[in-house]
Design an enzyme around this catalytic site. Structure first.
Site, PDB file in Angstrom:
ATOM      1  N   ASP A   1       0.851  -1.183   0.000  1.00 41.64           N
ATOM      2  CA  ASP A   1       0.000   0.000   0.000  1.00 41.64           C
ATOM      3  C   ASP A   1       0.884   1.229   0.000  1.00 41.64           C
ATOM      4  O   ASP A   1       2.025   1.185   0.469  1.00 41.64           O
ATOM      5  CB  ASP A   1      -0.901   0.009   1.239  1.00 41.64           C
TER       6      ASP A   1
ATOM      7  N   VAL B   1       1.359   1.873  -6.932  1.00 39.72           N
ATOM      8  CA  VAL B   1       0.990   0.930  -7.997  1.00 39.72           C
ATOM      9  C   VAL B   1       1.298   1.452  -9.395  1.00 39.72           C
ATOM     10  O   VAL B   1       1.240   0.693 -10.367  1.00 39.72           O
ATOM     11  CB  VAL B   1      -0.502   0.525  -7.917  1.00 39.72           C
TER      12      VAL B   1
ATOM     13  N   TYR C   1     -14.322   6.921 -13.573  1.00 38.74           N
ATOM     14  CA  TYR C   1     -14.389   5.794 -12.640  1.00 38.74           C
ATOM     15  C   TYR C   1     -15.047   4.597 -13.314  1.00 38.74           C
ATOM     16  O   TYR C   1     -14.541   3.476 -13.259  1.00 38.74           O
ATOM     17  CB  TYR C   1     -15.163   6.175 -11.377  1.00 38.74           C
TER      18      TYR C   1
ATOM     19  N   LYS D   1     -13.162   0.992 -14.286  1.00 35.14           N
ATOM     20  CA  LYS D   1     -13.597  -0.297 -13.743  1.00 35.14           C
ATOM     21  C   LYS D   1     -14.094  -1.227 -14.840  1.00 35.14           C
ATOM     22  O   LYS D   1     -13.960  -2.456 -14.749  1.00 35.14           O
ATOM     23  CB  LYS D   1     -14.676  -0.083 -12.676  1.00 35.14           C
TER      24      LYS D   1
ATOM     25  N   THR E   1     -16.592   1.553   3.756  1.00 36.54           N
ATOM     26  CA  THR E   1     -15.154   1.797   3.860  1.00 36.54           C
ATOM     27  C   THR E   1     -14.907   3.303   3.894  1.00 36.54           C
ATOM     28  O   THR E   1     -15.830   4.109   3.725  1.00 36.54           O
ATOM     29  CB  THR E   1     -14.399   1.203   2.660  1.00 36.54           C
TER      30      THR E   1
END
Length: 251
Positions: free
Chosen positions: A37, A64, A156, A160, A191
């Site tokens: 992370d 990443v 977004y 995805k 979350t």
């Protein structure tokens, strides 16, 4: 014995939220876990908590979008555990701008982290998983990778959706190496990423009306789906979508 006994798993975005729930569940099922992370303090805390229960869990910082860091993390996994069986591409970001309000840098930010980051992870991990005799790659997409919506950004949804098709491409190209690749498509989950909506009464109620089950999912409910795809129970499952959305896409 544990559903993942002695498997080695790398989970990105594992410091908190769904990734942390996956890491804890994997460890409980006998896996050796590497949390990767960009959030170092939170990642080390989560890894320490898991390790304190007797499991083998370590943290490595990872951006990443940097291929060199991916190579370094994969190398660390191999040097510590000797193999890699499972990669979970969980790291991602969201965005709620409408198309005409979206700048080019914002488009690039979301597409890069969600799609390019997943691509770089798969590319770095496949040689290691192949050397282990095969394994499982699980990409966290979204219900927004399957259907459109009027309340969330086009970048977004596009990112995805791209993860969904990237998953199928990898599944086909590497099936002969005994490498499975599947995507998971959660609806809103409790979350940090959804905290702003849940704290806005009007936005929260609007979102709940879109979910037939009338609630947000829990991180553990996604983690159970990831666990299934990581385990040998899904040994004939590849290139598929596992939807965990409270009925959202059934409408």
């Amino acid at each position: 014995m544990g559903r993942l006994k002695d498997k080695v798993a790398l989970i990105t975005g594992g410091s908190r939220g769904m990734g942390a729930a996956e890491a804890r569940m994997f460890a409980d099922e006998g896996a050796h876990v590497v949390i990767a992370d960009i959030l170092e303090n939170e990642g080390r805390k989560t890894a320490s908590e898991i390790a304190s229960s007797g499991a083998r869990c370590v943290f490595r910082q990872l951006d990443v979008l940097k291929a060199s860091e991916w190579d370094s993390v994969i190398g660390t996994v191999i040097s510590i555990f000797g193999k890699l069986d499972v990669l979970v591409n969980n790291a991602g970001v969201t965005s709620r701008m409408m198309l005409l309000d979206t700048s080019e840098p914002e488009w690039d930010r979301v597409m890069d982290i969600n799609t390019k980051g997943t691509f770089l992870g798969i590319k770095a991990a496949i040689p290691a998983i192949r050397s282990s005799g095969g394994g499982s790659i699980i990409n966290i997409s979204s219900q927004m990778g399957l259907v459109g919506a009027d309340f969330i950004s086009p970048q977004y949804q596009a990112s995805k959706g791209a993860v969904r098709l990237l998953t199928k491409s990898v599944a086909i190209q590497y099936a002969s190496d005994n490498i499975r690749c599947n995507s998971i498509h959660p609806a809103p989950i409790e979350t940090d990423m959804t905290a702003d909506v849940r704290q806005d009464p009007d936005a929260f109620q609007d979102m709940l009306r879109r979910i037939p089950m009338g609630r947000y999912g829990k991180p553990e409910e996604v983690a159970y789906a990831v666990l299934y795809l990581a385990s040998d129970e899904s040994s004939f499952v590849t290139g598929s979508e596992l939807v965990v959305d409270g009925g959202w896409t059934a409408q």
